[in-house]
Design a protein around this motif. Structure first.
Motif, PDB file in Angstrom:
ATOM      1  N   THR A   1      22.569  29.385  24.065  1.00 45.60           N
ATOM      2  CA  THR A   1      21.264  29.176  23.431  1.00 45.60           C
ATOM      3  C   THR A   1      21.344  28.077  22.373  1.00 45.60           C
ATOM      4  N   ASN A   2      22.487  27.946  21.722  1.00 42.87           N
ATOM      5  CA  ASN A   2      22.622  26.905  20.707  1.00 42.87           C
ATOM      6  C   ASN A   2      22.801  25.523  21.316  1.00 42.87           C
ATOM      7  N   ILE A   3      23.452  25.439  22.449  1.00 45.30           N
ATOM      8  CA  ILE A   3      23.528  24.153  23.159  1.00 45.30           C
ATOM      9  C   ILE A   3      22.116  23.737  23.561  1.00 45.30           C
ATOM     10  N   GLN A   4      21.324  24.694  24.043  1.00 41.21           N
ATOM     11  CA  GLN A   4      19.936  24.392  24.400  1.00 41.21           C
ATOM     12  C   GLN A   4      19.158  23.937  23.163  1.00 41.21           C
ATOM     13  N   GLY A   5      19.320  24.637  22.053  1.00 43.61           N
ATOM     14  CA  GLY A   5      18.638  24.273  20.811  1.00 43.61           C
ATOM     15  C   GLY A   5      19.065  22.906  20.306  1.00 43.61           C
ATOM     16  N   LEU A   6      20.351  22.624  20.380  1.00 42.38           N
ATOM     17  CA  LEU A   6      20.872  21.326  19.963  1.00 42.38           C
ATOM     18  C   LEU A   6      20.270  20.214  20.814  1.00 42.38           C
ATOM     19  N   LEU A   7      20.291  20.391  22.123  1.00 38.10           N
ATOM     20  CA  LEU A   7      19.765  19.352  23.014  1.00 38.10           C
ATOM     21  C   LEU A   7      18.257  19.177  22.856  1.00 38.10           C
ATOM     22  N   ALA A   8      17.533  20.291  22.711  1.00 40.61           N
ATOM     23  CA  ALA A   8      16.074  20.206  22.550  1.00 40.61           C
ATOM     24  C   ALA A   8      15.707  19.547  21.226  1.00 40.61           C
ATOM     25  N   SER A   9      16.348  19.957  20.138  1.00 42.43           N
ATOM     26  CA  SER A   9      16.008  19.360  18.840  1.00 42.43           C
ATOM     27  C   SER A   9      16.397  17.884  18.795  1.00 42.43           C
ATOM     28  N   SER A  10      17.531  17.539  19.365  1.00 44.41           N
ATOM     29  CA  SER A  10      17.944  16.134  19.416  1.00 44.41           C
ATOM     30  C   SER A  10      16.961  15.310  20.238  1.00 44.41           C
ATOM     31  N   PHE A  11      16.513  15.871  21.356  1.00 46.54           N
ATOM     32  CA  PHE A  11      15.527  15.205  22.210  1.00 46.54           C
ATOM     33  C   PHE A  11      14.238  14.952  21.434  1.00 46.54           C
ATOM     34  N   PHE A  12      13.713  15.983  20.745  1.00 39.30           N
ATOM     35  CA  PHE A  12      12.455  15.828  20.011  1.00 39.30           C
ATOM     36  C   PHE A  12      12.604  14.896  18.810  1.00 39.30           C
ATOM     37  N   ILE A  13      13.758  14.897  18.169  1.00 45.16           N
ATOM     38  CA  ILE A  13      13.979  13.978  17.049  1.00 45.16           C
ATOM     39  C   ILE A  13      13.891  12.544  17.537  1.00 45.16           C
ATOM     40  N   ASP A  14      14.530  12.237  18.651  1.00 46.88           N
ATOM     41  CA  ASP A  14      14.476  10.871  19.169  1.00 46.88           C
ATOM     42  C   ASP A  14      13.120  10.561  19.802  1.00 46.88           C
ATOM     43  N   LEU A  15      12.516  11.517  20.494  1.00 40.72           N
ATOM     44  CA  LEU A  15      11.221  11.303  21.142  1.00 40.72           C
ATOM     45  C   LEU A  15      10.112  11.041  20.121  1.00 40.72           C
ATOM     46  N   LEU A  16      10.149  11.729  18.992  1.00 38.72           N
ATOM     47  CA  LEU A  16       9.086  11.632  17.994  1.00 38.72           C
ATOM     48  C   LEU A  16       9.339  10.557  16.937  1.00 38.72           C
ATOM     49  N   ALA A  17      10.268   9.659  17.197  1.00 33.98           N
ATOM     50  CA  ALA A  17      10.536   8.559  16.266  1.00 33.98           C
ATOM     51  C   ALA A  17       9.285   7.748  15.920  1.00 33.98           C
ATOM     52  N   PRO A  18       8.297   7.594  16.816  1.00 33.62           N
ATOM     53  CA  PRO A  18       7.080   6.855  16.436  1.00 33.62           C
ATOM     54  C   PRO A  18       6.288   7.486  15.283  1.00 33.62           C
ATOM     55  N   LEU A  19       6.544   8.732  14.939  1.00 35.57           N
ATOM     56  CA  LEU A  19       5.853   9.373  13.814  1.00 35.57           C
ATOM     57  C   LEU A  19       6.295   8.824  12.457  1.00 35.57           C
TER      58      LEU A  19
ATOM     59  N   ASN B   1      18.006  33.797  17.744  1.00 37.23           N
ATOM     60  CA  ASN B   1      19.429  33.556  18.006  1.00 37.23           C
ATOM     61  C   ASN B   1      19.715  32.245  18.716  1.00 37.23           C
ATOM     62  N   THR B   2      19.000  31.225  18.317  1.00 36.07           N
ATOM     63  CA  THR B   2      19.300  29.870  18.749  1.00 36.07           C
ATOM     64  C   THR B   2      19.235  28.998  17.500  1.00 36.07           C
ATOM     65  N   SER B   3      19.657  27.763  17.595  1.00 36.80           N
ATOM     66  CA  SER B   3      19.615  26.884  16.431  1.00 36.80           C
ATOM     67  C   SER B   3      19.724  25.442  16.886  1.00 36.80           C
ATOM     68  N   THR B   4      19.724  24.546  15.909  1.00 35.81           N
ATOM     69  CA  THR B   4      19.910  23.133  16.219  1.00 35.81           C
ATOM     70  C   THR B   4      21.384  22.825  16.479  1.00 35.81           C
ATOM     71  N   GLY B   5      22.214  23.823  16.404  1.00 41.42           N
ATOM     72  CA  GLY B   5      23.608  23.689  16.798  1.00 41.42           C
ATOM     73  C   GLY B   5      24.577  23.336  15.692  1.00 41.42           C
ATOM     74  N   GLY B   6      24.170  22.612  14.695  1.00 47.06           N
ATOM     75  CA  GLY B   6      25.088  22.139  13.672  1.00 47.06           C
ATOM     76  C   GLY B   6      25.401  23.173  12.626  1.00 47.06           C
ATOM     77  N   THR B   7      25.202  22.817  11.380  1.00 47.46           N
ATOM     78  CA  THR B   7      25.561  23.717  10.293  1.00 47.46           C
ATOM     79  C   THR B   7      24.619  24.909  10.176  1.00 47.46           C
ATOM     80  N   ASP B   8      23.434  24.848  10.816  1.00 49.20           N
ATOM     81  CA  ASP B   8      22.555  26.028  10.840  1.00 49.20           C
ATOM     82  C   ASP B   8      23.272  27.180  11.532  1.00 49.20           C
ATOM     83  N   LEU B   9      23.925  26.865  12.619  1.00 43.31           N
ATOM     84  CA  LEU B   9      24.695  27.860  13.358  1.00 43.31           C
ATOM     85  C   LEU B   9      25.848  28.370  12.507  1.00 43.31           C
ATOM     86  N   LEU B  10      26.526  27.465  11.839  1.00 41.49           N
ATOM     87  CA  LEU B  10      27.633  27.852  10.973  1.00 41.49           C
ATOM     88  C   LEU B  10      27.133  28.750   9.831  1.00 41.49           C
ATOM     89  N   ALA B  11      25.972  28.422   9.256  1.00 40.24           N
ATOM     90  CA  ALA B  11      25.387  29.246   8.195  1.00 40.24           C
ATOM     91  C   ALA B  11      25.035  30.637   8.714  1.00 40.24           C
TER      92      ALA B  11
END
Length: 189
Positions: A76-94, A124-134
């Motif tokens: 679930t965290n790999i999915q969260g990491l990939l989804a959040s990374s995708f949206f961060i790059d996709l929404l760069a025009p904002l 029980n998912t996250s952006t994968g990085g330190t959120d998961l560690l926290a």
């Protein structure tokens, strides 16, 4: 089956909120969040690396570590990491859409990102990085999730102090405190 659908929806909505918060409010003022995202933003500001892709590269070791300690979180965290990374790059025009003060950007961006991260952690998912560690730290120690996020993110902000202007540093601190508090409120632990 319902839990899987809820987790998937939390991942998509949470990732979308993180992408909006980062691009709409932090990046226009060169503010950083903590954790892996903060490191990715620093690399974006100075080397023009894509934030989402950089986040994936930096988060993979933490995801592998979490797989060894909390096996159930890994997929679930790999999915969260990939989804959040995708949206961060996709929404760069904002990045040029919400022209408000640094103060407002730190608070609004922090609240939006905190809502997204909290929603993801609640399921029980996250952006994968330190959120998961926290999340792992808060489960195995008496440290509250908000405090764990603020400590981990604060360490990244301190590292960013060397490369940020003083006002950007202070507003970044405000943003991570907002992220940590809103995350804890939404996550519910």
């Amino acid at each position: 089956m319902i839990v899987i659908i809820q987790t998937l929806l939390a991942t998509i909505i949470g990732s979308l909120l993180v992408g909006i918060g980062v691009n709409g409010f932090l990046v226009p003022h060169h503010l950083i969040d903590g954790g892996i995202l903060g490191i990715a933003l620093i690399l974006h500001y100075f080397y023009e690396f894509q934030t989402g892709i950089t986040m994936v590269a930096l988060s993979l070791p933490i995801c592998i570590f979490s797989a060894m300690h909390q096996r159930g979180y890994f997929f679930t965290n790999i999915q969260g990491l990939l989804a959040s990374s995708f949206f961060i790059d996709l929404l760069a025009p904002l990045r040029n859409q919400f022209l408000i003060s640094q103060f407002a950007s730190a608070l609004i961006g922090g609240a939006i990102i905190g809502t997204g991260v909290g929603l993801m952690l609640r399921y029980n998912t996250s952006t994968g990085g330190t959120d998961l560690l926290a999340k792992i730290i808060s489960r195995v120690t008496p440290i509250n999730l908000a405090l764990a996020i603020i400590i981990l993110d604060g360490l990244i902000i301190l590292a960013g102090f060397a490369v940020l202007e003083v006002d950007n540093f202070l507003y970044s601190c405000m943003a991570i405190c907002t992220v940590g508090l809103v995350t804890a409120l939404i996550e519910g632990n």
